[in-house]
Design a protein around this motif. Sequence first.
Motif, PDB file in Angstrom:
ATOM      1  N   ARG A 166      10.798   2.552 -14.185  1.00 33.90           N
ATOM      2  CA  ARG A 166      11.874   2.780 -15.141  1.00 33.90           C
ATOM      3  C   ARG A 166      11.651   4.143 -15.773  1.00 33.90           C
ATOM      4  O   ARG A 166      11.110   4.241 -16.878  1.00 33.90           O
ATOM      5  N   GLY A 167      12.031   5.176 -15.056  1.00 31.35           N
ATOM      6  CA  GLY A 167      11.847   6.528 -15.577  1.00 31.35           C
ATOM      7  C   GLY A 167      12.070   7.552 -14.492  1.00 31.35           C
ATOM      8  O   GLY A 167      12.136   7.211 -13.313  1.00 31.35           O
ATOM      9  N   ASP A 168      12.221   8.811 -14.893  1.00 30.67           N
ATOM     10  CA  ASP A 168      12.444   9.889 -13.918  1.00 30.67           C
ATOM     11  C   ASP A 168      11.342  10.926 -13.987  1.00 30.67           C
ATOM     12  O   ASP A 168      11.163  11.706 -13.068  1.00 30.67           O
ATOM     13  N   GLU A 169      10.612  10.953 -15.109  1.00 37.86           N
ATOM     14  CA  GLU A 169       9.630  12.015 -15.310  1.00 37.86           C
ATOM     15  C   GLU A 169       8.246  11.538 -14.891  1.00 37.86           C
ATOM     16  O   GLU A 169       7.855  10.415 -15.195  1.00 37.86           O
ATOM     17  N   PRO A 170       7.494  12.408 -14.215  1.00 41.32           N
ATOM     18  CA  PRO A 170       6.119  12.007 -13.854  1.00 41.32           C
ATOM     19  C   PRO A 170       5.237  11.908 -15.095  1.00 41.32           C
ATOM     20  O   PRO A 170       5.417  12.658 -16.053  1.00 41.32           O
ATOM     21  N   LEU A 171       4.301  10.972 -15.056  1.00 41.03           N
ATOM     22  CA  LEU A 171       3.335  10.808 -16.136  1.00 41.03           C
ATOM     23  C   LEU A 171       2.066  11.552 -15.712  1.00 41.03           C
ATOM     24  O   LEU A 171       1.483  11.234 -14.676  1.00 41.03           O
ATOM     25  N   ALA A 172       1.662  12.522 -16.500  1.00 45.54           N
ATOM     26  CA  ALA A 172       0.481  13.344 -16.192  1.00 45.54           C
ATOM     27  C   ALA A 172       0.546  13.891 -14.764  1.00 45.54           C
ATOM     28  O   ALA A 172      -0.268  13.519 -13.906  1.00 45.54           O
ATOM     29  N   PRO A 173       1.512  14.804 -14.506  1.00 38.02           N
ATOM     30  CA  PRO A 173       1.685  15.301 -13.128  1.00 38.02           C
ATOM     31  C   PRO A 173       0.468  16.020 -12.563  1.00 38.02           C
ATOM     32  O   PRO A 173       0.317  16.088 -11.346  1.00 38.02           O
ATOM     33  N   THR A 174      -0.433  16.508 -13.430  1.00 35.49           N
ATOM     34  CA  THR A 174      -1.624  17.184 -12.896  1.00 35.49           C
ATOM     35  C   THR A 174      -2.555  16.196 -12.200  1.00 35.49           C
ATOM     36  O   THR A 174      -3.487  16.605 -11.514  1.00 35.49           O
ATOM     37  N   GLU A 175      -2.325  14.901 -12.389  1.00 30.75           N
ATOM     38  CA  GLU A 175      -3.177  13.888 -11.760  1.00 30.75           C
ATOM     39  C   GLU A 175      -2.629  13.431 -10.403  1.00 30.75           C
ATOM     40  O   GLU A 175      -3.143  12.495  -9.806  1.00 30.75           O
ATOM     41  N   ARG A 176      -1.555  14.076  -9.934  1.00 29.06           N
ATOM     42  CA  ARG A 176      -0.956  13.662  -8.657  1.00 29.06           C
ATOM     43  C   ARG A 176      -1.892  13.961  -7.485  1.00 29.06           C
ATOM     44  O   ARG A 176      -2.606  14.950  -7.483  1.00 29.06           O
ATOM     45  N   LEU A 177      -1.826  13.108  -6.470  1.00 22.46           N
ATOM     46  CA  LEU A 177      -2.604  13.327  -5.238  1.00 22.46           C
ATOM     47  C   LEU A 177      -1.700  13.929  -4.164  1.00 22.46           C
ATOM     48  O   LEU A 177      -0.488  13.758  -4.192  1.00 22.46           O
ATOM     49  N   THR A 178      -2.328  14.600  -3.200  1.00 20.09           N
ATOM     50  CA  THR A 178      -1.601  15.038  -2.011  1.00 20.09           C
ATOM     51  C   THR A 178      -1.510  13.841  -1.058  1.00 20.09           C
ATOM     52  O   THR A 178      -2.226  12.849  -1.231  1.00 20.09           O
ATOM     53  N   VAL A 179      -0.670  13.980  -0.031  1.00 20.76           N
ATOM     54  CA  VAL A 179      -0.553  12.879   0.936  1.00 20.76           C
ATOM     55  C   VAL A 179      -1.891  12.630   1.632  1.00 20.76           C
ATOM     56  O   VAL A 179      -2.284  11.475   1.854  1.00 20.76           O
ATOM     57  N   ALA A 180      -2.626  13.703   1.917  1.00 21.32           N
ATOM     58  CA  ALA A 180      -3.920  13.534   2.599  1.00 21.32           C
ATOM     59  C   ALA A 180      -4.903  12.788   1.697  1.00 21.32           C
ATOM     60  O   ALA A 180      -5.647  11.908   2.158  1.00 21.32           O
ATOM     61  N   GLU A 181      -4.875  13.113   0.383  1.00 16.19           N
ATOM     62  CA  GLU A 181      -5.781  12.428  -0.555  1.00 16.19           C
ATOM     63  C   GLU A 181      -5.393  10.953  -0.698  1.00 16.19           C
ATOM     64  O   GLU A 181      -6.254  10.062  -0.695  1.00 16.19           O
ATOM     65  N   ALA A 182      -4.084  10.694  -0.820  1.00 10.75           N
ATOM     66  CA  ALA A 182      -3.628   9.309  -1.020  1.00 10.75           C
ATOM     67  C   ALA A 182      -4.012   8.437   0.180  1.00 10.75           C
ATOM     68  O   ALA A 182      -4.486   7.312   0.012  1.00 10.75           O
ATOM     69  N   PHE A 183      -3.811   8.965   1.391  1.00 12.24           N
ATOM     70  CA  PHE A 183      -4.133   8.164   2.581  1.00 12.24           C
ATOM     71  C   PHE A 183      -5.640   8.064   2.809  1.00 12.24           C
ATOM     72  O   PHE A 183      -6.119   7.044   3.305  1.00 12.24           O
ATOM     73  N   ALA A 184      -6.387   9.087   2.415  1.00 15.46           N
ATOM     74  CA  ALA A 184      -7.855   8.965   2.483  1.00 15.46           C
ATOM     75  C   ALA A 184      -8.317   7.866   1.538  1.00 15.46           C
ATOM     76  O   ALA A 184      -9.207   7.075   1.871  1.00 15.46           O
ATOM     77  N   ALA A 185      -7.692   7.801   0.355  1.00  9.99           N
ATOM     78  CA  ALA A 185      -8.077   6.773  -0.626  1.00  9.99           C
ATOM     79  C   ALA A 185      -7.962   5.381  -0.018  1.00  9.99           C
ATOM     80  O   ALA A 185      -8.801   4.521  -0.272  1.00  9.99           O
ATOM     81  N   MET A 186      -6.947   5.159   0.800  1.00  8.00           N
ATOM     82  CA  MET A 186      -6.713   3.811   1.327  1.00  8.00           C
ATOM     83  C   MET A 186      -7.254   3.595   2.737  1.00  8.00           C
ATOM     84  O   MET A 186      -6.982   2.568   3.354  1.00  8.00           O
ATOM     85  N   PRO A 201       0.803  -1.225   0.000  1.00  3.52           N
ATOM     86  CA  PRO A 201       0.000   0.000   0.000  1.00  3.52           C
ATOM     87  C   PRO A 201       0.843   1.286   0.000  1.00  3.52           C
ATOM     88  O   PRO A 201       0.443   2.275  -0.606  1.00  3.52           O
ATOM     89  N   LEU A 202       1.996   1.255   0.642  1.00  3.93           N
ATOM     90  CA  LEU A 202       2.797   2.484   0.696  1.00  3.93           C
ATOM     91  C   LEU A 202       3.365   2.813  -0.690  1.00  3.93           C
ATOM     92  O   LEU A 202       3.437   3.974  -1.079  1.00  3.93           O
ATOM     93  N   ARG A 203       3.725   1.776  -1.452  1.00  8.18           N
ATOM     94  CA  ARG A 203       4.180   2.000  -2.834  1.00  8.18           C
ATOM     95  C   ARG A 203       3.030   2.576  -3.680  1.00  8.18           C
ATOM     96  O   ARG A 203       3.223   3.503  -4.463  1.00  8.18           O
ATOM     97  N   VAL A 204       1.831   2.023  -3.482  1.00  6.54           N
ATOM     98  CA  VAL A 204       0.677   2.470  -4.270  1.00  6.54           C
ATOM     99  C   VAL A 204       0.387   3.944  -3.981  1.00  6.54           C
ATOM    100  O   VAL A 204       0.173   4.748  -4.892  1.00  6.54           O
ATOM    101  N   MET A 205       0.420   4.312  -2.701  1.00  9.21           N
ATOM    102  CA  MET A 205       0.136   5.706  -2.345  1.00  9.21           C
ATOM    103  C   MET A 205       1.250   6.626  -2.854  1.00  9.21           C
ATOM    104  O   MET A 205       0.989   7.703  -3.379  1.00  9.21           O
ATOM    105  N   ARG A 206       2.501   6.163  -2.733  1.00  5.97           N
ATOM    106  CA  ARG A 206       3.638   6.962  -3.228  1.00  5.97           C
ATOM    107  C   ARG A 206       3.474   7.211  -4.729  1.00  5.97           C
ATOM    108  O   ARG A 206       3.658   8.330  -5.207  1.00  5.97           O
ATOM    109  N   THR A 207       3.104   6.164  -5.466  1.00  4.99           N
ATOM    110  CA  THR A 207       2.945   6.324  -6.917  1.00  4.99           C
ATOM    111  C   THR A 207       1.843   7.328  -7.229  1.00  4.99           C
ATOM    112  O   THR A 207       1.979   8.143  -8.147  1.00  4.99           O
ATOM    113  N   SER A 208       0.754   7.292  -6.454  1.00  3.72           N
ATOM    114  CA  SER A 208      -0.336   8.234  -6.731  1.00  3.72           C
ATOM    115  C   SER A 208       0.101   9.671  -6.455  1.00  3.72           C
ATOM    116  O   SER A 208      -0.441  10.605  -7.027  1.00  3.72           O
ATOM    117  N   MET A 209       1.100   9.854  -5.588  1.00  4.95           N
ATOM    118  CA  MET A 209       1.591  11.199  -5.264  1.00  4.95           C
ATOM    119  C   MET A 209       2.677  11.658  -6.232  1.00  4.95           C
ATOM    120  O   MET A 209       2.825  12.850  -6.486  1.00  4.95           O
TER     121      MET A 209
END
Length: 582
Positions: free
Chosen positions: A484-504, A470-478
């Motif tokens: 295999r990459g350094d650049e975020p994919l669609a960075p406007t879709e990132r969650l805040t820590v509060a949103e990621a933890f609310a999700a789970m 779960p911590l990897r999943v939340m980290r990825t959502s943030m």
Amino acid sequence: MGIALLVLVGAAALFVRYATPDTAPSEVVFLGGDIVTMGDPSVVEAMWIKDGRIEQLGSESAVREAAGSDAEIVSLDGATLMPGFIEPHTHPLATALLGSAIDVGGFTHDSRAQMMETLHEALGGFLPQPWIIAFGWDPIMIRNLAPPTLEELDELSPDKPLVILTQAMHEAFANSAALREAGITRDTPDPPGAAFGRDEHGELTGSVLEVNAVNYLLRALPALPPALTELMLRWTLADYARGGFTTIGVLGPVGRAEDPIGLLRGLGDDPHAPVRSVVYGLPSQLDLDEKPDTNHDTRFELRGVKFWMDGSPYTGGAAFAEPYADTELTREELHLKPGHMGPLNYELGAFIEELGRFHRAGYHVAVHTQGERAIERVLDAAEAVLKTDPWEDHRHRLEHNALITTEQIQRAKALGFELSFFTDHIYYYGDRLPELVGDRAERYMPVGTAFRAGHRATLHSDNPMTPIGPLRVMRTSMLRIPRRGDEPLAPTERLTVAEAFAAMTTHAARQLGVEEHRGSLEQGKAADLVLLSRNPFDTAPEELGDIEVLGTWIDGQPVDTRRVSRPNLSIALRAVRQMAAR
Ligand SMILES: [Zn+2]
């Protein structure tokens, strides 16, 4: 002789002592670390638990005074206590059964040669099981991975059935013995939305494409002794607990067992079950005369039904609105023709019928939908059903939602649908998504848009499709940065820590219909807890994966995650007896 007996008795006594699960006193006050409630206020100093329920939260002095002298004081030693994580969509039985398969996955292999080497080595040894299963074939994660030919499969295992399952579980490769035992011949018709691969002469190639065809093949797989399946399931449930989960949503109990739902139901009243399960059965496993469960205090609840409207993005099965991209990956490895469109599994009328039956019986309906066409079909059907049979707060769900559009997110909201996203796709497959869907990778898994539209959306990892974490999943959502990459994919879709933890936590509890009982730390809710080495709200997103899960509690009692424990030992003995009786 006397001494040997004494040693044996002593060892047995020690073992029973060791194997007996720990119990906590019925009244406990936790203090000495951050207690993150996921409610209001967000952090408190102390929490009093009595008989498995949260009695009071607040300042240390207030909670100590309220609890009086009967409660045992437990110091967190600077660790962080939170509501236990809730996985809204997973498949524990499949995860358990595949745990014993030959691992050829992209998490442990880098090339086709390595994977074939693993298969050769494993099949060269003595294998007692009647069918050989390998799991994790992954043409997306492993570059230039041509599918195994029937010739290769027959050479690997000339006599015994051999099945290699892809990581996405939407495709399999079967040798001639497996096809024979499953009764699949060149004349077998393709199941709906699925296919048995054939060459230009109509001969079987061993490829088995999409869920309905894979299930057709695996029906022939002999089931393990029930107690052995039960033991493997319990070990897997303990893996979820080790990951920090206290409740999991089982969205389709797939996996070869005589009675998958019965197996999970059997854990309902077991105080040693490592997590609680909320189950959405397959239509064929459900009896509509039986109502979904409303008792939330047990460790099993039947909540809903699971459908698949389309397939996996990684087999050509996702019903996207536009064709798959025409690239080397889609042509050479997925064998898709230019202009390929994934099929829909139901006609509109047929799905209105199916959805309606379960909707009227009070079941929460969850549907696998990756592409826009699949999502549109489910929403069209739901609109028709809701018109004739309104149900406020029905909690029907769309699962995965790779390319859901902003308009569909809004329409889903208006129709009362819940959204659950599979953000591990970004982490494990993000670097290859442009080769599958071109520019559309820029709107893949649009979780941020769902949050902005007011959805209480969730995140899942659909194990065994990706590992429990779960911590990897939340980290990825943030971060949205592929492995295999350094650049975020669609960075406007990132969650805040509060949103990621609310999700789970809170959102997942809502999606599973248990929000009044779990998901946050509030007075009267169950004391389902996870203890973390650090407070994730004070941790950089990049470091979230370094947080250790120190333990979980259900109903105020510590969860025993050991493989060797007294309850597991008695199941193991039963398994041995069942195997001996065969
Ligand atoms: Zn799933």
